[in-house]
Design a protein around this motif. Sequence first.
Motif, short mmCIF file in Angstrom:
data_model
loop_
_atom_site.label_atom_id
_atom_site.label_comp_id
_atom_site.label_asym_id
_atom_site.label_seq_id
_atom_site.Cartn_x
_atom_site.Cartn_y
_atom_site.Cartn_z
N ARG A 46 -6.56 107.44 22.99
CA ARG A 46 -6.30 106.00 23.17
C ARG A 46 -7.28 105.18 22.33
NH1 ARG A 46 -5.25 104.58 29.15
NH2 ARG A 46 -3.27 105.53 28.50
N SER A 47 -6.79 104.10 21.76
CA SER A 47 -7.64 103.19 20.98
C SER A 47 -8.71 102.58 21.87
CB SER A 47 -6.78 102.07 20.37
OG SER A 47 -7.60 101.09 19.77
N ILE A 48 -9.91 102.42 21.31
CA ILE A 48 -11.00 101.79 22.05
C ILE A 48 -11.36 100.42 21.46
CG2 ILE A 48 -11.93 103.99 22.85
CD1 ILE A 48 -14.13 103.73 20.74
N VAL A 49 -10.56 99.94 20.53
CA VAL A 49 -10.81 98.63 19.94
C VAL A 49 -10.70 97.57 21.04
CG1 VAL A 49 -9.92 96.87 18.35
CG2 VAL A 49 -10.02 99.26 17.65
N LYS A 116 -13.37 98.57 15.42
CA LYS A 116 -12.63 99.53 14.62
C LYS A 116 -12.75 100.90 15.26
CE LYS A 116 -12.43 101.20 9.80
NZ LYS A 116 -13.04 101.05 8.46
N ASP A 117 -11.61 101.57 15.43
CA ASP A 117 -11.62 102.89 16.06
C ASP A 117 -12.35 103.92 15.21
OD1 ASP A 117 -10.29 102.73 18.54
OD2 ASP A 117 -8.35 102.56 17.55
N PRO A 118 -12.86 105.01 15.83
CA PRO A 118 -13.39 106.13 15.05
C PRO A 118 -12.26 106.72 14.21
CG PRO A 118 -13.93 106.36 17.38
CD PRO A 118 -12.94 105.25 17.28
N MET A 119 -12.55 107.03 12.97
CA MET A 119 -11.52 107.62 12.11
C MET A 119 -12.15 108.40 10.97
SD MET A 119 -9.97 104.23 10.17
CE MET A 119 -9.68 103.35 11.67
N LYS A 120 -11.45 109.44 10.55
CA LYS A 120 -11.87 110.28 9.43
C LYS A 120 -13.30 110.78 9.60
CE LYS A 120 -8.76 107.93 6.21
NZ LYS A 120 -8.65 107.09 5.01
N GLY A 121 -13.62 111.20 10.82
CA GLY A 121 -14.93 111.78 11.08
C GLY A 121 -16.03 110.77 11.29
N LYS A 122 -15.73 109.48 11.14
CA LYS A 122 -16.74 108.44 11.30
C LYS A 122 -16.63 107.82 12.69
CE LYS A 122 -16.61 107.29 6.37
NZ LYS A 122 -16.33 106.22 5.37
N GLY A 123 -17.76 107.32 13.18
CA GLY A 123 -17.78 106.69 14.48
C GLY A 123 -17.14 105.32 14.46
N ALA A 124 -17.03 104.73 15.63
CA ALA A 124 -16.42 103.39 15.76
C ALA A 124 -17.31 102.34 15.09
CB ALA A 124 -16.23 103.07 17.23
N ARG A 125 -16.70 101.21 14.73
CA ARG A 125 -17.43 100.06 14.19
C ARG A 125 -17.65 99.05 15.31
NH1 ARG A 125 -17.09 98.16 8.96
NH2 ARG A 125 -16.74 100.32 8.38
N GLY A 345 -4.45 100.52 6.23
CA GLY A 345 -5.58 99.61 6.08
C GLY A 345 -6.53 100.05 4.99
N GLY A 346 -7.56 99.24 4.77
CA GLY A 346 -8.55 99.55 3.75
C GLY A 346 -8.13 99.03 2.38
N ILE A 347 -8.61 99.70 1.34
CA ILE A 347 -8.29 99.32 -0.04
C ILE A 347 -6.94 99.93 -0.42
CG2 ILE A 347 -9.00 99.47 -2.45
CD1 ILE A 347 -11.88 99.79 -1.42
N ILE A 348 -6.07 99.11 -0.99
CA ILE A 348 -4.73 99.55 -1.41
C ILE A 348 -4.52 99.13 -2.86
CG2 ILE A 348 -2.26 99.36 -0.95
CD1 ILE A 348 -3.23 98.38 1.95
N VAL A 349 -4.08 100.07 -3.69
CA VAL A 349 -3.81 99.79 -5.10
C VAL A 349 -2.33 100.05 -5.36
CG1 VAL A 349 -4.33 100.40 -7.48
CG2 VAL A 349 -6.15 100.40 -5.78
N LYS A 395 -7.00 94.71 6.70
CA LYS A 395 -7.99 95.05 7.72
C LYS A 395 -7.66 96.39 8.36
CE LYS A 395 -10.47 93.21 11.69
NZ LYS A 395 -10.59 92.11 12.67
N ASN A 396 -8.66 97.26 8.36
CA ASN A 396 -8.48 98.63 8.85
C ASN A 396 -9.04 98.73 10.26
OD1 ASN A 396 -7.87 101.29 8.90
ND2 ASN A 396 -9.14 101.88 7.17
N VAL A 397 -8.15 98.81 11.25
CA VAL A 397 -8.59 98.87 12.64
C VAL A 397 -8.38 100.26 13.23
CG1 VAL A 397 -8.22 97.92 14.95
CG2 VAL A 397 -8.13 96.41 12.96
N SER A 398 -7.27 100.90 12.86
CA SER A 398 -6.95 102.22 13.41
C SER A 398 -6.53 103.17 12.29
CB SER A 398 -5.81 102.11 14.43
OG SER A 398 -4.59 101.81 13.77
#
Length: 507
Positions: A46-49, A116-125, A345-349, A395-398
Motif C-alpha cells: 500500500r502507498s504511504i504517501v 514519495k513512496d519508496p521505489m527502485k530500492g530507495k527509501g521514501a521521500r 514520473g521523473g524525467i521523460i524524453v 512529478k514522481n510519487v509512486s
Amino acid sequence: MAVIKKGIGKKLSKEMLISSDRNETRVAIMESKKVTHLYFDRKHGRSIVGNIYLGKVKNVLPSLDAAFVDIGENKNAFLYKNEVAYDVGIEDREEIPHKIQHILKKNQMILVQVTKDPMKGKGARLTTFISIPGRYLVLAPFNNGIGVSRKLKKDEREELRRLAEEIRCESGVIVRTAAREVNSVMLKKDLRQLVKIWKTVKKKESVLSAPGLIHEECSIVVKLLRDIFTEDFSTIYVNKKGIKRDIATYLNGIGVKFNNIIVHHGKKDLFEEFSINEAVESALERKIWLKSGGFIVIDYGEALTSIDVNTGKYTSGKSPAVTIFRTNLESAEVIAEQLRLRDIGGIIVIDFIDMESEGDRLKILKRFKQCLEEDKTKTEVLSFSKLGLVEMTRKNVSDGILGTMCKVCPGCDGSGYVKSEESVMLEIERNIRELTKERREAAFLIKLNYSIASMIIGHRGRNLKHLRMTTKKYIIIKGDKDIPMDSFTVVAGGSVGEVQKASDNLN
C-alpha cells in the motif's frame, strides 16, 4: 449542500469503477468509455504517501544537505534540507541556518510526512511541512498564509480568499478547486475536521517515544473521492454493497448529494464487464499502436523514461512532411494519455519524428501542453532541443502501474534482452572445447537444454561430428527440459565404453 446532477450544464461522461476484495482495491476512471486512469491499492504494498510519522534522524549528510530518517518502515527515508521547517522568525535573515547539520542532529525526533513512496530500492521521500488535505481545504500547520487554487477564475479566487480569511485559524490554509460552489458553512465544517486531525497528530507525537506511524492517509477510494470527484462524474460502479454505503456516507459528509452509485451484479467481474482488464494489459506493453498506423515505443530506464515516435504503416497520401506532422500530432495526444494511465514520473524524453518546419514543431508542442492540462499531476515541458527532442518532468510519487504489477525479469535482469539461442549455443560449444582440453577422459556425456542440444547436434549429427573431430573426444549430447538455456551438465566422463553405458542407462 452541493448537488451533483446528471444532464445539466457540461456533458457528463466520466465514470468511476471500483473493484475490491480482501487483497486489492482497483479503481478505473473512464472518460467517454475510455480508460484514462488506473489506481491499485494492495494489502501488501500500500502507498504511504500522505502518512505522517514520528521519525528519528539516523544520519546527517552534509555533502548532500540531507538526512536519513527512521520512520519505522523497512527502509530509512530521505529528507532534503529544503523540506525542513525551522524557526524563521529572525529579523536578520543571515542568522537563519543554511546547512542541514545546523538544523538536524543525529537521534533527533522529528515529525515528518511522506511525499514519495519508496521505489527502485530507495527509501521514501519526506517533508516536515505537514499538510492535511480535506475536500475543500488543505490545512498547513507550519504556514500562516492563505492560498487559493489557480485553476479557479479571478473573481472566484477573490471570493474564496475572503471566505478563508473569515474562517481561518492559526494555521495556514489552501482553498481547493472543489470549493468553487460551496458556502462558508461547508468550509468551516471541513476546517474543523482538519484541525481535529492535526490536534490528534500533535497529541500522539507527545506520547510516542520511538519512530512510528502517527496518522495514516485515508483509503484509496476516499482519497480519490476527495481529490478528483467532480460534477463531471455521471456514475460510480462498485462490486460490493459495503463500498456503496461507504461512498454514500463520505459524499453526504462533505455535502455532496450523488445518487448514481450502482452495484454490479453481472456474471463477469466488474473490470472484465467494462473491458478494463484489456486497458491494464495494454498499459504494460512497450509498443502502442496509433489509429493512423504509426506507433510509439516507451522504454523505462533507471534515470529517465524515453518515448520514441514512428510513422509505422501510416502514409497520408500527401507529402512526407504532412505524414510526419499528423503522426506527431496524434502521438502528442496519445503520449499525454499514456503518462496519466501508466503514472509515469521523473524525467521523460520524447523523440518525435524530425520536422523541418519550426511552425510545425510549435504546433506539436502547443497541442502536447494542451493535453497535459488535463493531468492533475504537476508537469513541466521544455521546448524542442537542438537534437529535436522534447524534455519534460512529471512529478514522481509512486512506481506507477509497471512498478505495481511487475517485477524485474530474472532472465534478463531488467534489460529487456536475453541471449539468442545461437549465441548460447556458440558459447556452450566453446565451453565444451575448454572442458575437453582440461580433462584427460576420452569421452563425455553432456546434458543441455533441448533447443540448444538440437543445435549442437545439428542436421543428421553433422555439428556433433565436427565437435568430436576438433576436440578429439567422444562426446554424447542429451537434451533435458529442466536444464536452463545457458547451462550444461557433465553427467559422465571416462572411456568410450563407460560413457556409452551411462548414456544407455539414461534411456
